[in-house]
Design an enzyme around this catalytic site. Structure first.
Site, PDB file in Angstrom:
ATOM      1  N   HIS A  32      17.128 -60.054 -58.939  1.00  0.00           N
ATOM      2  CA  HIS A  32      15.715 -60.039 -59.684  1.00  0.00           C
ATOM      3  C   HIS A  32      15.877 -60.627 -60.957  1.00  0.00           C
ATOM      4  O   HIS A  32      15.963 -59.964 -62.142  1.00  0.00           O
ATOM      5  CB  HIS A  32      15.397 -58.579 -59.662  1.00  0.00           C
ATOM      6  CG  HIS A  32      13.987 -58.383 -60.293  1.00  0.00           C
ATOM      7  ND1 HIS A  32      13.406 -58.789 -61.224  1.00  0.00           N
ATOM      8  CD2 HIS A  32      13.033 -57.483 -59.483  1.00  0.00           C
ATOM      9  CE1 HIS A  32      12.084 -58.189 -61.312  1.00  0.00           C
ATOM     10  NE2 HIS A  32      12.025 -57.457 -60.151  1.00  0.00           N
ATOM     11  N   GLU A  74      13.114 -64.834 -58.434  1.00  0.00           N
ATOM     12  CA  GLU A  74      14.165 -63.996 -57.840  1.00  0.00           C
ATOM     13  C   GLU A  74      14.457 -64.372 -56.441  1.00  0.00           C
ATOM     14  O   GLU A  74      13.779 -64.789 -55.418  1.00  0.00           O
ATOM     15  CB  GLU A  74      13.159 -62.499 -57.441  1.00  0.00           C
ATOM     16  CG  GLU A  74      12.877 -61.810 -58.760  1.00  0.00           C
ATOM     17  CD  GLU A  74      11.759 -60.734 -58.322  1.00  0.00           C
ATOM     18  OE1 GLU A  74      12.116 -59.843 -57.639  1.00  0.00           O
ATOM     19  OE2 GLU A  74      10.924 -60.443 -59.145  1.00  0.00           O
TER      20      GLU A  74
END
Ligand code: BG6
Length: 271
Positions: free
Chosen positions: A144, A245
């Site tokens: 992320h 991400e």
């Protein structure tokens, strides 16, 4: 929580055992590339706002919804630092987390996850998951990555044209046409195996996220109202970040047979 500082010929950086979390990465002679909130909270069982949280073994509330903690337990768990090497041009940290360390009734399997972070002129990240169990399991994962940009409203996110995405803001499926412009809350899960380029005219640079073993790309910027609603996120900080991400989520979750492994990697380059 133990924090480690990187200072090599090519880059500076920082990471912590909490979540095997990369907190900073800055190649020599550049602005920081990995973004970290000024309001990030560093505490046990709390997710750190910024850097590179590892979402595993589920993403968000999971494929069926309602799963907690959000984005899985990996980012709020203490990983083991197995090795830390500096070859002069880059520093590499290798962490592991396994079912002997952390488990959950929502993921009751024997697993072994290995996270490698190599801090050099590029940032290389790899998450390997091994099935140590006697039965197959399915997991979601995301690196992320919070990227630092000069002005989010001026950047263009390229590389996803033609890919389908689920827009989590409108709950609709759409096909991407042209670059993404951040002019509202952006929260999208793309089905894509391609590299992404964040063209940033303000900092006069392009950040490229290359990847492998990943069939999803999540693009996220909370915009104004969501930023205000988060206690660990400054009201104006949405302007200086965008998340790209590298992931395997939703229909692209990884199914792993007993004894098998899967590696998902991302490499961030600055031009
Ligand atoms: C993104 C999700 O990956 O992470 C968003 O797509 C979410 O929906 C964001 O808001 C931040 O999640 P969290 O749990 O770190 O606040």
């Amino acid at each position: 929580m133990t924090t480690h500082v990187i200072d090599t010929a090519t880059a500076s950086g920082m990471f912590t055992d909490h979540g095997a979390h990369v907190l900073q990465w800055r190649p020599r002679g550049t602005e920081p590339v990995v973004w970290l909130s000024d309001l990030a909270v560093f505490a046990d069982a709390v997710a750190i706002r910024g850097g590179v949280p590892i979402c595993f073994p589920w993403f968000g509330a999971g494929r069926s919804g309602g799963m907690t903690p959000a984005h899985g337990f990996a980012r709020i768990s203490e990983w083991r630092l197995n090795s830390m090497d500096d070859d002069g041009s880059a520093a590499t940290a290798v962490f592991t987390l396994s079912s002997t360390d952390v488990t959950s009734p929502l993921f009751p399997y024997r697993y072994r996850a290995t996270m490698t972070a190599r801090f050099g002129a590029d940032l290389h990240l790899a998450l390997d998951v091994h099935n140590d169990d006697d039965v197959p399991f399915t997991y979601e994962a995301a690196l992320h990555t919070y990227l630092h940009v000069g002005d989010a409203t001026a950047v263009q996110v390229e590389g996803l044209t033609g890919d389908t995405f689920h827009d989590k803001v409108t709950d609709k499926e759409t096909v991407q046409s042209g670059p993404i412009v951040i002019d509202r809350e952006i929260d999208r899960v793309y089905r894509s195996t391609r590299d992404v380029h964040v063209v940033d005219p303000t900092l006069d640079r392009t950040l490229t996220v290359r990847k492998g073993g990943s069939a999803s790309t999540v693009v996220w910027n909370p915009w104004i109202d969501k930023a205000r609603a988060m206690t660990d996120f400054g009201d104006d900080e949405w302007r200086s970040m965008v998340c790209i991400e590298t992931a395997n989520v939703g229909v692209d979750a990884v199914e792993l047979a007993p004894g098998r492994s899967h590696t998902m990697w991302a490499r961030i380059e600055v031009e």
